[in-house]
Write an enzyme that holds these catalytic residues in place. Structure first.
Site, PDB file in Angstrom:
ATOM      1  N   GLU A  90       0.831  -1.203   0.000  1.00  0.00           N
ATOM      2  CA  GLU A  90       0.000   0.000   0.000  1.00  0.00           C
ATOM      3  C   GLU A  90       0.863   1.249   0.000  1.00  0.00           C
ATOM      4  OE1 GLU A  90      -4.096  -1.259   2.171  1.00  0.00           O
ATOM      5  OE2 GLU A  90      -2.523  -0.592   3.511  1.00  0.00           O
ATOM      6  N   CYS A 104       3.404   8.751   1.048  1.00  0.00           N
ATOM      7  CA  CYS A 104       3.978   7.872   2.069  1.00  0.00           C
ATOM      8  C   CYS A 104       4.129   6.503   1.403  1.00  0.00           C
ATOM      9  CB  CYS A 104       3.032   7.812   3.269  1.00  0.00           C
ATOM     10  SG  CYS A 104       3.580   6.663   4.532  1.00  0.00           S
ATOM     11  N   CYS A 111       6.862  -6.602   7.093  1.00  0.00           N
ATOM     12  CA  CYS A 111       8.028  -6.123   7.845  1.00  0.00           C
ATOM     13  C   CYS A 111       8.472  -7.210   8.805  1.00  0.00           C
ATOM     14  CB  CYS A 111       7.700  -4.847   8.615  1.00  0.00           C
ATOM     15  SG  CYS A 111       9.150  -4.157   9.473  1.00  0.00           S
ATOM     16  N   CYS A 115       7.176  -4.823  15.473  1.00  0.00           N
ATOM     17  CA  CYS A 115       6.697  -3.901  16.519  1.00  0.00           C
ATOM     18  C   CYS A 115       5.231  -4.255  16.791  1.00  0.00           C
ATOM     19  CB  CYS A 115       6.817  -2.458  16.059  1.00  0.00           C
ATOM     20  SG  CYS A 115       8.492  -2.019  15.562  1.00  0.00           S
ATOM     21  N   CYS A 118       2.049  -2.218  15.406  1.00  0.00           N
ATOM     22  CA  CYS A 118       2.034  -1.848  13.983  1.00  0.00           C
ATOM     23  C   CYS A 118       1.394  -2.952  13.142  1.00  0.00           C
ATOM     24  CB  CYS A 118       3.466  -1.586  13.531  1.00  0.00           C
ATOM     25  SG  CYS A 118       3.652  -1.419  11.740  1.00  0.00           S
ATOM     26  N   CYS A 333      -0.610   6.138  10.224  1.00  0.00           N
ATOM     27  CA  CYS A 333       0.680   5.542  10.566  1.00  0.00           C
ATOM     28  C   CYS A 333       0.455   4.172  11.182  1.00  0.00           C
ATOM     29  CB  CYS A 333       1.402   6.393  11.603  1.00  0.00           C
ATOM     30  SG  CYS A 333       1.973   7.941  10.975  1.00  0.00           S
TER      31      CYS A 333
HETATM   32  N1  SAH Z   1       9.718   0.974   9.694  1.00  0.00           N
HETATM   33  C1  SAH Z   1       9.877   2.379   9.844  1.00  0.00           C
HETATM   34  C2  SAH Z   1       8.939   3.205   9.003  1.00  0.00           C
HETATM   35  C3  SAH Z   1       7.494   2.795   8.901  1.00  0.00           C
HETATM   36  S1  SAH Z   1       6.438   3.109  10.244  1.00  0.00           S
HETATM   37  C4  SAH Z   1       9.756   2.756  11.304  1.00  0.00           C
HETATM   38  O1  SAH Z   1       9.305   1.935  12.090  1.00  0.00           O
HETATM   39  O2  SAH Z   1      10.167   3.863  11.649  1.00  0.00           O
HETATM   40  C5  SAH Z   1       6.307   4.880  10.390  1.00  0.00           C
HETATM   41  C6  SAH Z   1       6.027   5.336  11.803  1.00  0.00           C
HETATM   42  O3  SAH Z   1       4.721   4.911  12.249  1.00  0.00           O
HETATM   43  C7  SAH Z   1       7.004   4.781  12.825  1.00  0.00           C
HETATM   44  O4  SAH Z   1       7.404   5.791  13.707  1.00  0.00           O
HETATM   45  C8  SAH Z   1       6.184   3.749  13.550  1.00  0.00           C
HETATM   46  O5  SAH Z   1       6.676   3.449  14.828  1.00  0.00           O
HETATM   47  C9  SAH Z   1       4.853   4.425  13.571  1.00  0.00           C
HETATM   48  N2  SAH Z   1       3.732   3.527  13.871  1.00  0.00           N
HETATM   49  C10 SAH Z   1       3.671   2.191  13.689  1.00  0.00           C
HETATM   50  N3  SAH Z   1       2.456   1.721  14.086  1.00  0.00           N
HETATM   51  C11 SAH Z   1       1.761   2.785  14.521  1.00  0.00           C
HETATM   52  C12 SAH Z   1       0.441   2.950  15.031  1.00  0.00           C
HETATM   53  N4  SAH Z   1      -0.386   1.929  15.168  1.00  0.00           N
HETATM   54  N5  SAH Z   1       0.036   4.192  15.360  1.00  0.00           N
HETATM   55  C13 SAH Z   1       0.876   5.271  15.195  1.00  0.00           C
HETATM   56  N6  SAH Z   1       2.120   5.160  14.708  1.00  0.00           N
HETATM   57  C14 SAH Z   1       2.565   3.935  14.375  1.00  0.00           C
HETATM   58 FE1  SF4 Z   2       8.231  -2.518  10.769  1.00  0.00          FE
HETATM   59 FE2  SF4 Z   2       6.001  -1.371  11.638  1.00  0.00          FE
HETATM   60 FE3  SF4 Z   2       8.090  -1.644  13.285  1.00  0.00          FE
HETATM   61 FE4  SF4 Z   2       8.230   0.123  11.255  1.00  0.00          FE
HETATM   62  S1  SF4 Z   2       6.809   0.189  13.007  1.00  0.00           S
HETATM   63  S2  SF4 Z   2       9.783  -1.391  11.874  1.00  0.00           S
HETATM   64  S3  SF4 Z   2       7.017  -0.975   9.695  1.00  0.00           S
HETATM   65  S4  SF4 Z   2       6.907  -3.313  12.387  1.00  0.00           S
END
Ligand code: SAH
Ligand code: SF4
Length: 345
Positions: A90, A104, A111, A115, A118, A333
């Site tokens: 996406e 974006c 991934c 995390c 996410c 995000c």
């Molecule tokens: N993998 C990279 C970039 C993609 S995520 C990273 O983790 O930085 C982009 C941002 O969205 C990151 O700061 C991530 O921690 C944040 N993010 C992930 N899940 C989220 C959520 N459910 N709500 C708000 N931010 C989130």
């Molecule tokens: Fe991967 Fe989501 Fe963690 Fe970014 S926030 S590193 S996309 S699992």
């Protein structure tokens, strides 16, 4: 079929030469692709009909198919793309004031970093994207915008995947954004979960591209519970790399803070964060957590975010709160999750 977006200018020139075209045709075609942002060969008015026919029979502008489009109440748009091997990714386009548009984009299908909050992390890792697949996401938005008389002005690597876990392709795509679409380095942001060696490597690239680092917690045990990558590169290792980056580039790092109610929005946490970042050229970008299916946490309340920011300000640290975008279409995000969407289609 050859995807012309995957070719460098010398490669495109060689291809046309093979087809018996005159050398200046390569420049014409390149201009149609990237300056005029033509969506199809038939639009390329000053190319001979025979050349256009040959291109239509042997080449494509891009390699992915739109599987779904969604538009949010706030103007945010999301695209689900099917890649050549069936993988789904996406990307999101967001309008801002002053006719600025930010794409974006995703760097991986899924991934591997896991995390817990996410949606992309919850689905696991499928595969790396090529530089061409990363670039094409922005290219397609640039194309759509130019039809509307608008221009893609900013790109953030905050879609699916960890850009520094796909370092070479991310950097190659970044250079293409600058060279082909004329997007200034300062208008491109790469966001990393905190891969310390790659942060150091990135510092040595000599690029003006912005760096964002997802921190979210100030203590190792708790950060590891939310972000398993912390077991590999703990907060000290990460911050050391950030200091190296700041010294080497003299550039301000943006620390992302996904604010989760009752988890990382307390005044004590703000004070620890203030102490942790004191003396580092940085900024904190607070993103109230967006809900995902696989995690029970919810976004922090605005009152606690306000207090959090005030405490940070006391340490001389500036912060901003990111406005929620595209939540009604799961384009916020951390909400990108191709596999689940595909099941629903
Ligand atoms: N993998 C990279 C970039 C993609 S995520 C990273 O983790 O930085 C982009 C941002 O969205 C990151 O700061 C991530 O921690 C944040 N993010 C992930 N899940 C989220 C959520 N459910 N709500 C708000 N931010 C989130
Ligand atoms: Fe991967 Fe989501 Fe963690 Fe970014 S926030 S590193 S996309 S699992």
């Amino acid at each position: 079929m050859i995807n012309l977006y995957a070719l460098s200018f010398p490669e495109l020139s060689a291809l046309l030469a093979e087809h018996g075209e005159q050398p200046f045709r390569a420049r014409q075609l390149w201009d149609w692709m990237y300056r005029q942002r033509a969506g199809c060969f038939a639009d390329m008015k000053n190319l001979p009909r025979a050349t256009i026919n040959k291109l239509m029979a042997t080449a494509t502008l891009g390699d992915m198919v739109v599987a779904a489009r969604q538009r949010s109440r706030d103007g945010t748009e999301k695209r689900l793309y099917r890649l050549r091997d069936g993988q789904l990714i996406e990307s999101v386009l967001m309008p801002y004031e002053d006719r600025r548009w930010t794409a974006c984009i995703s760097s991986q299908a899924g991934c591997a970093l896991g995390c817990v909050f996410c949606a992309t992390g919850q689905m696991g890792f499928s595969r790396q994207l090529s530089a061409a697949e990363i670039f094409e996401q922005a290219m397609r938005f640039a194309r759509e915008l130019s039809v509307r008389g608008e221009r893609l002005s900013n790109v953030v690597f905050m879609g699916m995947g960890e850009p520094f876990h796909n370092y070479e392709a991310t950097l190659a795509a970044t250079r293409q954004l600058m060279e082909r679409l004329g997007i200034g380095a300062r208008h491109i942001t790469i966001s990393t979960v905190g891969l310390a060696p790659q942060i150091r490597r990135f510092a040595d690239e000599g690029l003006q591209v912005k760096l964002a680092v997802s921190l979210h917690k100030t203590e190792d045990a708790q950060r590891s519970a939310l972000m398993p990558v912390n077991r590999r590169y703990n907060i000290k290792t990460l911050l050391d790399a950030c200091h190296y980056y700041a010294q080497r580039t003299n550039r301000r790092i943006s620390f992302e803070w996904a604010a989760i109610a009752g988890e990382n929005d307390s005044p004590e946490e703000a004070r620890r964060l203030g102490r942790l970042l004191a003396g580092l050229l940085c900024h904190v970008n607070i993103i109230p957590l967006n809900s995902t299916r696989g995690y029970v946490g919810t976004g922090a309340a605005s009152a606690s975010i306000a207090e959090f920011r005030q405490i940070l300000a006391g340490y001389g640290i500036r912060s901003t709160v990111r406005v929620r975008r595209g939540i009604d279409i799961d384009a916020g995000c951390g909400q990108l999750k191709s596999a689940l969407i595909a099941q629903e289609l």
